[in-house]
Design a protein around this motif. Structure first.
Motif, PDB file in Angstrom:
ATOM      1  N   VAL A   1       0.860  -1.180   0.000  1.00 32.96           N
ATOM      2  CA  VAL A   1       0.000   0.000   0.000  1.00 32.96           C
ATOM      3  C   VAL A   1       0.898   1.232   0.000  1.00 32.96           C
ATOM      4  CG1 VAL A   1      -1.768   1.301   1.263  1.00 32.96           C
ATOM      5  CG2 VAL A   1      -1.816  -1.193   1.287  1.00 32.96           C
ATOM      6  N   ALA A   2       0.657   2.119  -0.956  1.00 35.98           N
ATOM      7  CA  ALA A   2       1.360   3.404  -1.005  1.00 35.98           C
ATOM      8  C   ALA A   2       0.310   4.505  -0.962  1.00 35.98           C
ATOM      9  CB  ALA A   2       2.204   3.511  -2.264  1.00 35.98           C
ATOM     10  N   VAL A   3       0.616   5.559  -0.242  1.00 26.67           N
ATOM     11  CA  VAL A   3      -0.320   6.675  -0.092  1.00 26.67           C
ATOM     12  C   VAL A   3       0.406   7.967  -0.442  1.00 26.67           C
ATOM     13  CG1 VAL A   3      -1.790   7.958   1.505  1.00 26.67           C
ATOM     14  CG2 VAL A   3      -1.544   5.479   1.763  1.00 26.67           C
ATOM     15  N   THR A   4      -0.238   8.749  -1.296  1.00 28.87           N
ATOM     16  CA  THR A   4       0.270  10.071  -1.634  1.00 28.87           C
ATOM     17  C   THR A   4      -0.779  11.092  -1.230  1.00 28.87           C
ATOM     18  OG1 THR A   4       1.453   9.173  -3.536  1.00 28.87           O
ATOM     19  CG2 THR A   4       1.137  11.549  -3.489  1.00 28.87           C
ATOM     20  N   SER A   5      -0.385  12.023  -0.389  1.00 27.35           N
ATOM     21  CA  SER A   5      -1.285  13.099   0.031  1.00 27.35           C
ATOM     22  C   SER A   5      -0.866  14.376  -0.687  1.00 27.35           C
ATOM     23  CB  SER A   5      -1.215  13.309   1.542  1.00 27.35           C
ATOM     24  OG  SER A   5      -1.927  14.473   1.898  1.00 27.35           O
TER      25      SER A   5
END
Length: 155
Positions: free
Chosen positions: A81-85
């Motif tokens: 899981v990768a998250v970019t805000s």
């Protein structure tokens, strides 16, 4: 034979220098451990309790949070899981697997001015939503993505 001797001497000198630095107190592994571990949040068994423990209330749905994860994961033990805000002034990113026995899978603090991006692997017991909560400027934003699990990883 000289190459082997030189390699041995370099290794020995490096190990000696590291031991001397540790003895002098210049290297302290205790500082690498997480200082602000939110025990109650990670031990929460319900999503609502985990959200309350991290202080997330009045969640705002946001399209500025991008979750990169597979739609179908073959092995629930290692789901990337990768998250970019893209939300300005992102302070923290938390990842919850809603149907896990302990929903809060990870929580990251982002230093001032740091890029709002994290990447990890989470363990998921069954198909569920992965919910991301981003704290920015004292407000909490959220996004979710369903991930289907073929072989559970929590059992």
């Amino acid at each position: 034979m000289d190459v082997l001797r030189r390699s041995f001497l370099k290794l020995t000198a490096g190990a000696g220098a590291l031991a001397a630095a540790a003895a002098a107190g210049l290297v302290n592994s205790g500082q690498a451990w997480a200082v602000n571990w939110n025990k109650s949040a990670f031990e929460s068994k319900a999503v609502a309790d985990a959200l309350k423990s991290i202080g997330a209330s009045n969640l705002i749905e946001s399209k500025e949070i991008v979750i990169t994860a597979p739609d179908i994961a073959e092995n629930g033990a290692v789901v990337p899981v990768a998250v970019t805000s893209k939300i300005p002034n992102t302070q923290s990113i938390s990842i919850l697997a809603e149907k896990n026995p302990f929903p809060l899978a990870a929580s990251f603090d982002i230093a001032g001015g740091g890029e709002g991006y994290v990447s990890t692997r989470v363990k998921m017991g069954q198909t569920s939503n992965v919910r991301v909560v981003v704290k920015a400027d004292g407000k909490f934003y959220t996004a979710a993505k369903e991930i289907k699990i073929t072989v559970g990883g929590c059992g």
